[in-house]
Motif scaffolding. Sequence first.
Motif, PDB file in Angstrom:
ATOM      1  N   GLU A   1      34.878   1.505  54.229  1.00  0.00           N
ATOM      2  CA  GLU A   1      34.832   2.670  55.121  1.00  0.00           C
ATOM      3  C   GLU A   1      34.653   3.950  54.320  1.00  0.00           C
ATOM      4  O   GLU A   1      35.153   4.057  53.200  1.00  0.00           O
ATOM      5  N   GLY A   2      33.965   4.914  54.928  1.00  0.00           N
ATOM      6  CA  GLY A   2      33.742   6.196  54.266  1.00  0.00           C
ATOM      7  C   GLY A   2      34.965   7.102  54.352  1.00  0.00           C
ATOM      8  O   GLY A   2      35.895   6.842  55.124  1.00  0.00           O
ATOM      9  N   PRO A   3      34.961   8.208  53.574  1.00  0.00           N
ATOM     10  CA  PRO A   3      36.124   9.101  53.498  1.00  0.00           C
ATOM     11  C   PRO A   3      36.590   9.642  54.854  1.00  0.00           C
ATOM     12  O   PRO A   3      37.792   9.707  55.113  1.00  0.00           O
ATOM     13  N   GLU A   4      35.656   9.999  55.732  1.00  0.00           N
ATOM     14  CA  GLU A   4      36.066  10.633  56.996  1.00  0.00           C
ATOM     15  C   GLU A   4      36.852   9.685  57.886  1.00  0.00           C
ATOM     16  O   GLU A   4      37.899  10.032  58.415  1.00  0.00           O
TER      17      GLU A   4
ATOM     18  N   GLN B   1      29.197  -7.723  46.096  1.00  0.00           N
ATOM     19  CA  GLN B   1      29.362  -8.633  47.238  1.00  0.00           C
ATOM     20  C   GLN B   1      28.835  -7.953  48.507  1.00  0.00           C
ATOM     21  O   GLN B   1      28.241  -8.588  49.362  1.00  0.00           O
ATOM     22  N   PHE B   2      29.076  -6.637  48.602  1.00  0.00           N
ATOM     23  CA  PHE B   2      28.552  -5.820  49.700  1.00  0.00           C
ATOM     24  C   PHE B   2      28.592  -4.371  49.238  1.00  0.00           C
ATOM     25  O   PHE B   2      29.217  -4.050  48.219  1.00  0.00           O
ATOM     26  N   THR B   3      27.922  -3.494  49.992  1.00  0.00           N
ATOM     27  CA  THR B   3      27.856  -2.078  49.615  1.00  0.00           C
ATOM     28  C   THR B   3      29.054  -1.340  50.172  1.00  0.00           C
ATOM     29  O   THR B   3      29.373  -1.483  51.363  1.00  0.00           O
ATOM     30  N   ILE B   4      29.705  -0.531  49.336  1.00  0.00           N
ATOM     31  CA  ILE B   4      30.868   0.204  49.840  1.00  0.00           C
ATOM     32  C   ILE B   4      30.469   1.614  50.299  1.00  0.00           C
ATOM     33  O   ILE B   4      29.377   2.093  49.969  1.00  0.00           O
ATOM     34  N   HIS B   5      31.356   2.272  51.040  1.00  0.00           N
ATOM     35  CA  HIS B   5      31.041   3.592  51.602  1.00  0.00           C
ATOM     36  C   HIS B   5      31.978   4.696  51.128  1.00  0.00           C
ATOM     37  O   HIS B   5      31.905   5.815  51.608  1.00  0.00           O
ATOM     38  N   ASP B   6      32.891   4.351  50.239  1.00  0.00           N
ATOM     39  CA  ASP B   6      33.709   5.395  49.622  1.00  0.00           C
ATOM     40  C   ASP B   6      33.625   5.167  48.117  1.00  0.00           C
ATOM     41  O   ASP B   6      34.321   4.307  47.562  1.00  0.00           O
ATOM     42  N   ASN B   7      32.757   5.955  47.479  1.00  0.00           N
ATOM     43  CA  ASN B   7      32.494   5.752  46.046  1.00  0.00           C
ATOM     44  C   ASN B   7      33.309   6.705  45.170  1.00  0.00           C
ATOM     45  O   ASN B   7      33.079   6.799  43.973  1.00  0.00           O
ATOM     46  N   ARG B   8      34.261   7.415  45.781  1.00  0.00           N
ATOM     47  CA  ARG B   8      35.017   8.390  44.991  1.00  0.00           C
ATOM     48  C   ARG B   8      35.961   7.697  44.003  1.00  0.00           C
ATOM     49  O   ARG B   8      36.364   6.560  44.193  1.00  0.00           O
ATOM     50  N   SER B   9      36.323   8.460  42.955  1.00  0.00           N
ATOM     51  CA  SER B   9      37.291   7.925  41.989  1.00  0.00           C
ATOM     52  C   SER B   9      38.678   7.925  42.641  1.00  0.00           C
ATOM     53  O   SER B   9      38.906   8.616  43.652  1.00  0.00           O
TER      54      SER B   9
END
Length: 459
Positions: free
Chosen positions: A312-315, A347-355
Amino acid sequence: MKSISNIVDTDYLNELLSQTHRHPPESIHRIIEKARQKKGLTVEEVVCLVNLQDKSLLNKLFEAAALIKQEIYGERLVFFAPLYVSDYCVNDCEYCNFHIRNKTLKRRQLTLDEIAEQTAFLINQGHKRILLELGEDTNHNNIDYVVEAIKKIYSVRTPKGNIRRVNVNIASTTVENYRKLKSAGIGTYQLFQETYHHATYKKLHHGPKENYERQITAHDRAFQGGLDDVGLGVLFGLYDWRFEVLSLVSHSQYLDKTHRVGPHTISVPRICPAPTVTYQPEYPVSDDDFLKLIAILRLAVPYTGMIISTREGPEIRKLAFRIGISQASAGSVTTTGGYGTITSHPQFTIHDNRSLQDVIKDALDNNLIPSFCTACYRSGRTGERFMNLAKPGNIHKLCKPNAILTFAEYLADCTTDGLLEKGRKSIDKYLSEIEDESLQKETRARLERIKAGERDIYF
Ligand code: SAM
Ligand code: SF4
């Protein structure tokens, strides 16, 4: 072996869902009020909530979920990172890039030295909890390899600390193998049913995992093998989320009734795009429905930890933290051996790439207190003992001081620049909110010990 309809009676759940009569607002109010007492909900009550459309009633549902989250978990948010040690897999799950059909993937199984390097990377970011991930392949990834990997992870020490809890997400296995995981000192054993819908399960899985019964009875075998913290989950998008939520609640109630221990955690992954995967989810879950299902689970199984990942993304993560999520991965990669390198073949693309540090900054801005606590499991507060504290909401008393102490360690060992000041301010704030005076005093004393260089102090 009990019939699997004892675990989740899917015919009955379908029948409940097919009843289309509208529930009067009074009965919805009554259900939400019952949930507010943190008593959980029956599937008959949950079905009224999954069908809810009315805006003002939905607002009531979200308010109740936020209050329950606050009363049981407070502001704390526990962080972890997944560690992929092998992508060898004999299964052909339609949605996953590690499926056996993927002949372009140069498969990799990490050596123990490589596992140590990856572990050191995560420790140096500030992590104390790892979720170990592997594909299913009894040749490459046999249980002895898994046990050696766990031991290796626990053995790694860097100047910034060590991993104190290894949770494990591996394929359904035998009682004897679960016993070995128990001996290796794992935290939670997590396994997702992916979908509780029989026909969809059959359509999407080939290989040993295609056996629905083997998958749904795994947690029972884990208990028989001596594990007492288990985690459930569904891969949302494969089938109607309303049916899956009812099934998760049924499965939770079954575990609670049969083993006197409900699920330690429920994970709510939504399907993500993945290289080589052409499967398109037939039941994509919108953001609104996703938040709704998290809130419903929070009401229905109030004592359980709820996990969100970087799928899931940050928002959306920010909103989910408020209404029910208590644990989150951060700074993650989903590639075998992917930490500290430029990675491909996830395995899949993620949507929260932040450190991890950036996620923590954001959490502080949203009035959450980051926690790296592993105290319960190391003090023997697992299984029924944990549930006896968690169900009435008493675990919270210890969690807050432990969150403060572990966050103070993080600040002392792993932060750079602006976060330090912000972090210290939030520690002062949360410290002053500990109501029990002697506990507050003792937490202050322990913070001084951390300042003086001592580590791993917990209640
Ligand atoms: N191989 C084991 C298994 O399948 O149970 C262990 C864990 S697998 C590495 C972790 C989870 O990733 C699976 O249970 C599945 O729900 C999830 N997953 C697989 N493909 C995914 C995708 N495309 N998007 C999101 N999650 C996915
Ligand atoms: Fe293998 Fe798990 Fe991926 Fe299925 S989800 S292909 S079992 S790694």
